[in-house]
Enzyme design. Structure first.
Site, short mmCIF file in Angstrom:
data_model
loop_
_atom_site.label_atom_id
_atom_site.label_comp_id
_atom_site.label_asym_id
_atom_site.label_seq_id
_atom_site.Cartn_x
_atom_site.Cartn_y
_atom_site.Cartn_z
N LYS A 217 0.81 -1.21 0.00
CA LYS A 217 0.00 0.00 0.00
C LYS A 217 0.85 1.27 0.00
O LYS A 217 0.42 2.31 -0.51
CB LYS A 217 -0.99 -0.01 1.17
CG LYS A 217 -0.42 0.20 2.56
CD LYS A 217 -0.58 1.62 3.05
CE LYS A 217 -0.14 1.81 4.48
NZ LYS A 217 1.07 1.16 4.96
N LYS A 279 8.28 1.63 3.54
CA LYS A 279 7.82 3.01 3.71
C LYS A 279 8.88 3.99 3.23
O LYS A 279 8.58 4.99 2.55
CB LYS A 279 7.46 3.26 5.17
CG LYS A 279 6.41 2.31 5.73
CD LYS A 279 6.12 2.58 7.19
CE LYS A 279 5.29 1.45 7.80
NZ LYS A 279 4.05 1.17 7.08
#
Length: 316
Positions: A217, A279
């Site tokens: 994501k 991330k």
């Protein structure tokens, strides 16, 4: 004009602990997140909210397996589990945001876009599954899990236990990007690219077909932020700042860092694969593609982070 932020919240952040995994528990966490995001919006931001779905996809898959074993029900493909979570989690976020807007007298509405993301069918990820989904399992349970599910690939996840991993191809194109862009211009608060998007491949005749995988994501959020020219990409995690030497006696918080400095820290292996590293890589991709700023923090600190009081701020 308000600044535009893409905010990526993790699927694990919607489940506080092992004793709070119900739909009601998840909605309580969603409401807390909605309050933080709305407070940020009051500081001058329009937002697109993206979210993870690892634990939720795992729950759906396990229910499907039990239903198949016990009642002979047809199994639910992984790609459909991803679509299911987009609708279910999107509904909760959308409702929580609308309720928060109503409480604060904000004239705005939230809307969820069921989003498809094109991947390459020849992506090497299909030969090397790495994306964690589902629950954490202890060392004591791992052998039984493997016996019951011989096709599963299980790995240790950042010292938190064992999890199933599946293919995680890189996102190439967001199918609904034009619709998302139009709704942003019209002032809607959007929930999009849930779970990294529903992975689809483009066939020879140009039609789309779903494929079993889970897209990271954070990478999908980075692609979205790039394509809509977001002012800032915000990625939530479990801590208010990113640390070097995390958990060690000489750990150091990163408050402000440049893109080049961040690349150097990656080369020095400061960030754990499957945890903080994706991330960081998503931020690097966004800034390297023309983005100006990214923030990594926890959802509770969103308001303080956009005000510059906490969070790791990364600049191109």
């Amino acid at each position: 004009m308000n600044k535009l932020a893409v905010i990526a919240i993790g699927g694990n952040s919607l489940i506080s602990d092992n004793s709070h995994q119900t739909i009601e528990d998840q909605y309580s966490s969603v409401c807390e997140t909605a309050r933080s995001i709305t407070g940020m919006m009051e500081k001058g931001y329009n937002v697109i909210i993206t979210h993870g779905n690892g634990p939720q996809v795992g729950f759906i898959l396990r229910r499907s397996e039990i239903a198949t074993e016990i009642a002979g029900m047809h199994p639910v493909p992984l790609v459909s589990c991803g679509a299911d979570t987009q609708g279910a989690i999107g509904y909760q976020i959308q409702q929580a945001m609308d309720n928060e807007f109503s409480r604060r007298g904000i004239d705005k509405s939230a809307v969820t876009i069921v989003t498809q993301v094109i991947v390459d069918a020849k992506d090497s990820a299909f030969e090397n599954p790495t994306k964690p989904i589902g629950s954490f399992y202890t060392e004591e349970h791992i052998q039984k899990i493997k016996e019951e599910n011989p096709t599963w690939v299980m790995v240790s996840d950042a010292g938190r236990g064992y999890r199933r991993v599946v293919a995680s191809p890189f996102p190439k194109e967001i199918v609904e990007i034009d619709i998302i862009s139009k709704l942003v211009v019209e002032g809607y608060c959007l929930v999009a690219v849930g779970g990294g998007g529903i992975p689809v491949i483009k066939q020879a005749d140009g039609t789309l077909k779903g494929i079993d995988a889970v897209i990271d994501k954070d990478f999908a959020s980075s692609l979205l932020a790039t394509q809509i020219n977001a002012d800032v990409l915000i990625i939530s995690t479990s801590v208010p700042l990113v640390y070097l030497n995390y958990g060690k006696a000489d750990e150091r918080a990163l408050e402000k860092v440049t893109l080049n400095e961040l690349k150097q820290y990656v080369q020095e292996n400061h960030f754990a694969p499957g945890s903080m590293l994706p991330k960081i890589q998503a931020v690097i991709s966004f800034l390297g593609s023309g983005g100006k700023k990214a923030i990594i923090t926890n959802t509770e600190s969103l308001e303080a982070a956009v005000s510059g009081k906490t969070g790791t701020h990364i600049y191109s």
